[in-house]
Design a protein around this motif. Structure first.
Motif, PDB file in Angstrom:
ATOM      1  N   GLU A 127       0.822  -1.206   0.000  1.00 55.12           N
ATOM      2  CA  GLU A 127       0.000   0.000   0.000  1.00 55.12           C
ATOM      3  C   GLU A 127       0.859   1.259   0.000  1.00 55.12           C
ATOM      4  OE1 GLU A 127      -4.015   0.000   1.894  1.00 55.12           O
ATOM      5  OE2 GLU A 127      -3.020  -1.392   3.268  1.00 55.12           O
ATOM      6  N   VAL A 128       2.010   1.203   0.651  1.00 59.20           N
ATOM      7  CA  VAL A 128       2.913   2.351   0.681  1.00 59.20           C
ATOM      8  C   VAL A 128       3.497   2.625  -0.698  1.00 59.20           C
ATOM      9  CG1 VAL A 128       5.159   3.141   1.552  1.00 59.20           C
ATOM     10  CG2 VAL A 128       3.496   2.121   3.113  1.00 59.20           C
ATOM     11  N   ALA A 129       3.738   1.574  -1.464  1.00 56.56           N
ATOM     12  CA  ALA A 129       4.424   1.686  -2.751  1.00 56.56           C
ATOM     13  C   ALA A 129       3.451   1.380  -3.890  1.00 56.56           C
ATOM     14  CB  ALA A 129       5.607   0.731  -2.797  1.00 56.56           C
ATOM     15  N   PRO A 130       2.858   2.372  -4.510  1.00 59.31           N
ATOM     16  CA  PRO A 130       1.895   2.121  -5.589  1.00 59.31           C
ATOM     17  C   PRO A 130       2.486   1.319  -6.739  1.00 59.31           C
ATOM     18  CG  PRO A 130       1.847   4.427  -4.912  1.00 59.31           C
ATOM     19  CD  PRO A 130       3.031   3.808  -4.246  1.00 59.31           C
ATOM     20  N   ALA A 132       4.375  -1.243  -6.491  1.00 58.42           N
ATOM     21  CA  ALA A 132       4.545  -2.650  -6.136  1.00 58.42           C
ATOM     22  C   ALA A 132       3.449  -3.491  -6.789  1.00 58.42           C
ATOM     23  CB  ALA A 132       4.493  -2.821  -4.617  1.00 58.42           C
ATOM     24  N   THR A 133       3.858  -4.465  -7.549  1.00 54.92           N
ATOM     25  CA  THR A 133       2.918  -5.327  -8.273  1.00 54.92           C
ATOM     26  C   THR A 133       2.505  -6.521  -7.415  1.00 54.92           C
ATOM     27  OG1 THR A 133       4.675  -6.702  -9.196  1.00 54.92           O
ATOM     28  CG2 THR A 133       4.065  -4.704 -10.432  1.00 54.92           C
ATOM     29  N   GLY A 134       1.557  -7.281  -7.934  1.00 52.78           N
ATOM     30  CA  GLY A 134       1.208  -8.535  -7.279  1.00 52.78           C
ATOM     31  C   GLY A 134       2.395  -9.468  -7.192  1.00 52.78           C
ATOM     32  N   ALA A 135       3.238  -9.458  -8.235  1.00 50.06           N
ATOM     33  CA  ALA A 135       4.443 -10.296  -8.215  1.00 50.06           C
ATOM     34  C   ALA A 135       5.403  -9.851  -7.113  1.00 50.06           C
ATOM     35  CB  ALA A 135       5.132 -10.261  -9.574  1.00 50.06           C
ATOM     36  N   ASP A 136       5.512  -8.540  -6.883  1.00 53.26           N
ATOM     37  CA  ASP A 136       6.342  -8.042  -5.782  1.00 53.26           C
ATOM     38  C   ASP A 136       5.802  -8.524  -4.438  1.00 53.26           C
ATOM     39  OD1 ASP A 136       8.308  -6.481  -7.182  1.00 53.26           O
ATOM     40  OD2 ASP A 136       6.802  -4.929  -7.509  1.00 53.26           O
ATOM     41  N   GLU A 459      -0.028 -13.181  -8.614  1.00 56.50           N
ATOM     42  CA  GLU A 459       1.293 -12.944  -9.222  1.00 56.50           C
ATOM     43  C   GLU A 459       1.194 -12.235 -10.565  1.00 56.50           C
ATOM     44  OE1 GLU A 459       0.514 -17.313 -10.415  1.00 56.50           O
ATOM     45  OE2 GLU A 459      -0.270 -15.764  -9.063  1.00 56.50           O
ATOM     46  N   HIS A 460      -0.011 -12.160 -11.134  1.00 55.84           N
ATOM     47  CA  HIS A 460      -0.209 -11.468 -12.417  1.00 55.84           C
ATOM     48  C   HIS A 460      -0.863 -10.106 -12.246  1.00 55.84           C
ATOM     49  CE1 HIS A 460       0.837 -15.314 -14.123  1.00 55.84           C
ATOM     50  NE2 HIS A 460      -0.196 -15.892 -13.538  1.00 55.84           N
ATOM     51  N   SER A 466      -4.171  -4.882  -4.642  1.00 56.22           N
ATOM     52  CA  SER A 466      -5.438  -5.451  -5.101  1.00 56.22           C
ATOM     53  C   SER A 466      -5.911  -6.611  -4.226  1.00 56.22           C
ATOM     54  CB  SER A 466      -5.321  -5.935  -6.560  1.00 56.22           C
ATOM     55  OG  SER A 466      -4.374  -6.989  -6.670  1.00 56.22           O
ATOM     56  N   VAL A 467      -5.007  -7.206  -3.439  1.00 55.76           N
ATOM     57  CA  VAL A 467      -5.422  -8.302  -2.560  1.00 55.76           C
ATOM     58  C   VAL A 467      -6.480  -7.833  -1.569  1.00 55.76           C
ATOM     59  CG1 VAL A 467      -3.653  -7.970  -0.773  1.00 55.76           C
ATOM     60  CG2 VAL A 467      -4.540 -10.260  -1.225  1.00 55.76           C
ATOM     61  N   LEU A 468      -6.450  -6.548  -1.217  1.00 52.25           N
ATOM     62  CA  LEU A 468      -7.423  -6.012  -0.266  1.00 52.25           C
ATOM     63  C   LEU A 468      -8.815  -5.883  -0.847  1.00 52.25           C
ATOM     64  CD1 LEU A 468      -5.151  -3.310   1.385  1.00 52.25           C
ATOM     65  CD2 LEU A 468      -6.024  -5.376   2.466  1.00 52.25           C
TER      66      LEU A 468
END
Length: 473
Positions: A127-130, A132-136, A459-460, A466-468
């Motif tokens: 959330e801090v890092a926009p 950051a992807t799902g893979a991250d 991961e994609h 988006s998990v939230l």
């Protein structure tokens, strides 16, 4: 001049923090097998599912209210709400929420919970890092779960002897590594962040003996440390560099060098200890689970529980100390935390009700006379054979039930949810449905399916945040 520790490391030059940071900072999901990715996503699903059940547990909303009242930069979400607070305090509350029902994962050999510090820290970092992807997020979770599992597996002294809860003690480092990877810190920054975490690392076993609510807060403290340590490292504040194996590093200072440095490093980057995490079918201490499983196996043979004259349970010393003493408290727990850490209570509940669920670990359930009567007839002991062969791990249990119609016994070595006795995908989803119901919140009917779909494709996903989306009422 180099100083040799008793574990054989050159303390002047060598430290596992450097090796792990070099591996973790450069880890990509593309480097991981489907099995490892699936194991990380399973932990995300289960940990966040457990958090929904923890939403209504004692102390959680008190802490959430406290940090909301403090206010601050709206960086990260308190799960199951629309409240946003600074990332460290969000991770703190979410870590407590995830652990509050004692329903979360365990590493049965390392004797710790892995996800309850790692997942809250990793999600808050996303959330801090926009960017950051799902893979991250997945890579960060892999890094954190692997570090806590390796630290636990390499430590040769058990939690009762050391007095530390490895969930929270090692969780400070695991949460920090997870957040650092999500935030894409380089290896030097990650190593520095681990050193900053060392200045905050704590977590004791006395909270369990005293049935303190801080038992469920400790993993949240570790998650909070992950966000604080990475933020400090990013602005250039220097922490310890020989964090684990220095002259005054973690292993000497906390464990008197009772660890295996080769086991710590074995297969780093090619084999993953966290894939051996177990998951809980019952919301109580993992030390109870083999005894519960044995009791449930005996239940059809016993028939009417009122015919039971005595119950005898043999376990290792760690389990005996954690969930059998003091006997008067374990036989008649007065609080939910005491019940969560009681073989007599949970075995009696299993024999009476045919299972141990969230409803059995509630204030309202603790006074049921038929369960308390059986718990009062339960005697636990250290089984010398189990102790000799299984002294450092989650204990097998040998349960003997004496009835008016004879005596029946059964032993369980690997509890349900262990990698040798796995829960199914349907089991996980039913568990989440039960947690949603226990939250007291009004969830959409498709919440489990929606959350499952989000985690399955994480991961994609373009954004780790988006998990939230799967945990919105």
């Amino acid at each position: 001049m180099a100083v040799e520790g008793s574990a054989g490391q050159d303390r002047a030059t060598s430290d596992f923090s450097q090796e792990f940071s070099d591996f973790a900072a450069n880890l990509s999901v593309a480097d991981l097998s489907p099995e490892v990715i699936d194991a990380a996503k399973a932990n995300i699903f289960d940990t966040m599912a457990c958090a929904t059940g923890g939403y209504s547990a004692d102390g959680v909303q008190d802490l959430a209210g406290l940090v909301t009242d403090w206010g601050g930069k709206p960086e990260a979400t308190i799960w199951c709400t629309d409240r946003r607070v600074p990332a460290p305090t969000a991770a703190w509350v979410n870590g407590m929420m995830s652990h509050a029902r004692d329903f979360d994962d365990t590493h049965d050999a390392a004797v710790l919970h892995a996800g309850v510090s790692v997942i809250p820290a990793a999600v808050a970092a996303a959330e801090v890092a926009p960017e950051a992807t799902g893979a991250d997020l997945v890579a960060g979770v892999v890094v954190g779960l692997e570090l806590i599992s390796r630290l636990g597996m390499a430590t040769t002294v058990g939690i009762i002897e050391s007095g530390y809860m490895y969930t929270s003690l090692f969780g400070h480092f695991a949460a920090t590594a997870a957040a650092a990877r999500v935030l894409r810190l380089d290896a030097g920054q990650m190593r520095n962040a681990l050193g900053i975490a060392y200045s905050q690392a704590a977590g004791n076993h006395q909270v369990t003996r005293d049935a303190a609510l801080t038992k469920r807060v400790q993993p949240g403290f570790a998650a909070k440390t992950g966000l604080i340590s990475t933020a400090m490292s990013r602005i250039g504040i220097r922490g310890a560099q020989q964090t684990f194996e220095g002259i005054d590093g973690l292993f000497r200072t906390y464990f008197h060098d009772r660890y295996d440095p080769a086991r710590l490093r074995e297969g780093l980057g090619t084999t993953f200890d966290f894939v051996d995490l177990s998951y809980k079918p019952y919301p109580c201490c993992r030390f109870n689970h083999t005894a519960i499983d044995a009791a449930l196996a005996l239940r059809p043979r016993i028939g009417d529980p009122s015919a039971i004259k005595a119950i005898r349970v043999g376990v290792n010393n760690q389990a005996y100390e954690a969930v059998c003493t003091p006997p008067d408290i374990r036989r008649a727990p007065r609080t939910v935390v005491q019940a969560q850490f009681s073989i007599p209570y949970t075995v009696a509940a299993a024999l009476v009700t045919g299972g141990v669920g969230l409803n059995d670990l509630s204030e309202a359930a603790l006074s049921r006379p038929e369960i308390l009567a059986l718990a009062a007839r339960t005697e636990c002991r250290v089984d010398d054979g189990i102790e000799a062969a299984w002294g450092r791990t989650i204990s097998p249990a040998h349960v003997e039930v004496e009835t008016e119609n004879g005596t029946f016994s059964h032993r369980i070595d690997y509890p349900r949810g262990h990698v040798r006795n796995r829960m199914t995908r349907a089991d996980f989803e039913a568990k989440m449905a039960g947690c949603l119901a226990a939250s007291g919140l009004d969830w959409p009917a498709d919440t489990v399916a929606r959350f499952r779909a989000i985690v399955d494709g994480l991961e994609h996903a373009a954004s780790g945040r988006s998990v939230l989306d799967g945990l919105r009422c």
